[in-house]
Design a protein around this motif. Structure first.
Motif, PDB file in Angstrom:
ATOM      1  N   PHE A 110       0.826  -1.212   0.000  1.00  0.00           N
ATOM      2  CA  PHE A 110       0.000   0.000   0.000  1.00  0.00           C
ATOM      3  C   PHE A 110       0.862   1.265   0.000  1.00  0.00           C
ATOM      4  O   PHE A 110       0.424   2.309  -0.500  1.00  0.00           O
ATOM      5  N   LEU A 111       2.095   1.165   0.478  1.00  0.00           N
ATOM      6  CA  LEU A 111       3.034   2.281   0.293  1.00  0.00           C
ATOM      7  C   LEU A 111       3.328   2.463  -1.191  1.00  0.00           C
ATOM      8  O   LEU A 111       3.420   3.578  -1.699  1.00  0.00           O
ATOM      9  N   ILE A 112       3.471   1.357  -1.895  1.00  0.00           N
ATOM     10  CA  ILE A 112       3.729   1.434  -3.338  1.00  0.00           C
ATOM     11  C   ILE A 112       2.530   2.039  -4.060  1.00  0.00           C
ATOM     12  O   ILE A 112       2.681   2.735  -5.066  1.00  0.00           O
ATOM     13  N   HIS A 113       1.351   1.842  -3.502  1.00  0.00           N
ATOM     14  CA  HIS A 113       0.142   2.495  -4.029  1.00  0.00           C
ATOM     15  C   HIS A 113       0.123   3.992  -3.696  1.00  0.00           C
ATOM     16  O   HIS A 113      -0.780   4.701  -4.139  1.00  0.00           O
ATOM     17  N   GLY A 114       1.078   4.449  -2.881  1.00  0.00           N
ATOM     18  CA  GLY A 114       1.091   5.872  -2.517  1.00  0.00           C
ATOM     19  C   GLY A 114       0.294   6.179  -1.270  1.00  0.00           C
ATOM     20  O   GLY A 114       0.017   7.352  -0.971  1.00  0.00           O
ATOM     21  N   CYS A 115      -0.079   5.144  -0.522  1.00  0.00           N
ATOM     22  CA  CYS A 115      -0.891   5.374   0.681  1.00  0.00           C
ATOM     23  C   CYS A 115      -0.046   5.906   1.833  1.00  0.00           C
ATOM     24  O   CYS A 115       1.184   5.758   1.850  1.00  0.00           O
ATOM     25  N   ILE A 116      -0.724   6.492   2.808  1.00  0.00           N
ATOM     26  CA  ILE A 116      -0.086   7.049   4.000  1.00  0.00           C
ATOM     27  C   ILE A 116      -0.257   6.045   5.136  1.00  0.00           C
ATOM     28  O   ILE A 116      -1.376   5.590   5.406  1.00  0.00           O
ATOM     29  N   VAL A 117       0.854   5.703   5.786  1.00  0.00           N
ATOM     30  CA  VAL A 117       0.852   4.709   6.871  1.00  0.00           C
ATOM     31  C   VAL A 117       1.367   5.373   8.139  1.00  0.00           C
ATOM     32  O   VAL A 117       2.416   6.028   8.109  1.00  0.00           O
ATOM     33  N   GLN A 118       0.635   5.229   9.233  1.00  0.00           N
ATOM     34  CA  GLN A 118       1.089   5.781  10.510  1.00  0.00           C
ATOM     35  C   GLN A 118       1.534   4.650  11.430  1.00  0.00           C
ATOM     36  O   GLN A 118       0.755   3.728  11.707  1.00  0.00           O
ATOM     37  N   GLY A 119       2.759   4.715  11.913  1.00  0.00           N
ATOM     38  CA  GLY A 119       3.206   3.753  12.921  1.00  0.00           C
ATOM     39  C   GLY A 119       2.540   4.054  14.250  1.00  0.00           C
ATOM     40  O   GLY A 119       2.010   5.149  14.466  1.00  0.00           O
TER      41      GLY A 119
END
Ligand SMILES: Cc1cc2nc3c(=O)[nH]c(=O)nc-3n(C[C@H](O)[C@H](O)[C@H](O)COP(=O)(O)O)c2cc1C
Length: 156
Positions: A110-119
């Motif tokens: 989903f990072l490759i999809h350009g999504c934003i991920v919060q740890g």
């Protein structure tokens, strides 16, 4: 109202219980929530969501194949999910069974999809990892994830 997809695969029900806990929590945050098994998701519908939370059992340290199939089919929406939120969770058989890499493998896609991920600082850092069925520890972690994810989705 912002719209979130919670989607999962589960053979013996543990990951499904986590998905229901997450979906129930998100509904209380004034979000429209769709809860679907990965094989029920219409890939063309993905761009209509503001965020995705994806769950898989731990199969040999990575996602189970139905989740990988869903992820691979999501390439149809490549460049259409840019800037949306993503999170992941898993259930595994034993402590130290490799659950973090399951979550990270899903998040990578989903990072490759350009999504934003919060740890997460006060829960499993990459996302909730249950050992078997979700217990009280996971209920707390799901609460943290729901709070953070809902706030993120509303900010974007
Ligand atoms: C093919 C297969 C591979 C598995 N690999 C692992 C593993 O590497 N580490 C682990 O802790 N559990 C492993 N498990 C156990 C499952 O992750 C665990 O039972 C999980 O809770 C199942 O989730 P579910 O009830 O949603 O299907 C494996 C189970 C299967 C069927």
């Amino acid at each position: 109202m912002k719209k979130v997809l919670v989607t999962y695969y589960s053979l013996s029900g543990n990951t499904e219980k986590m998905a229901r806990m997450i979906a129930d929590g998100l509904v209380t945050k004034d979000l429209a929530v769709d809860l679907k098994k990965v094989d029920e998701v219409a890939i063309d519908s993905l761009p209509s969501y503001d965020g995705f939370i994806i769950g898989s059992p731990n199969y040999f340290g990575t996602m189970a194949w139905p989740v990988k199939k869903f992820v691979d089919e999501s390439v149809k929406c490549f460049k259409k999910l840019d800037g949306k939120a993503a999170a992941a969770f898993t259930s595994e058989g034993m402590i130290g069974g490799g659950g973090d890499t399951v979550v990270l493998d899903i998040l990578k896609a989903f990072l490759i999809h350009g999504c934003i991920v919060q740890g997460l600082t006060s829960a499993g850092h990459y996302g909730p990892v249950a050992v078997g069925a979700p217990d009280g520890r996971i209920a707390t972690e799901v609460g943290v994830l729901v709070d953070k994810f809902a706030a993120l989705v509303k900010r974007i």
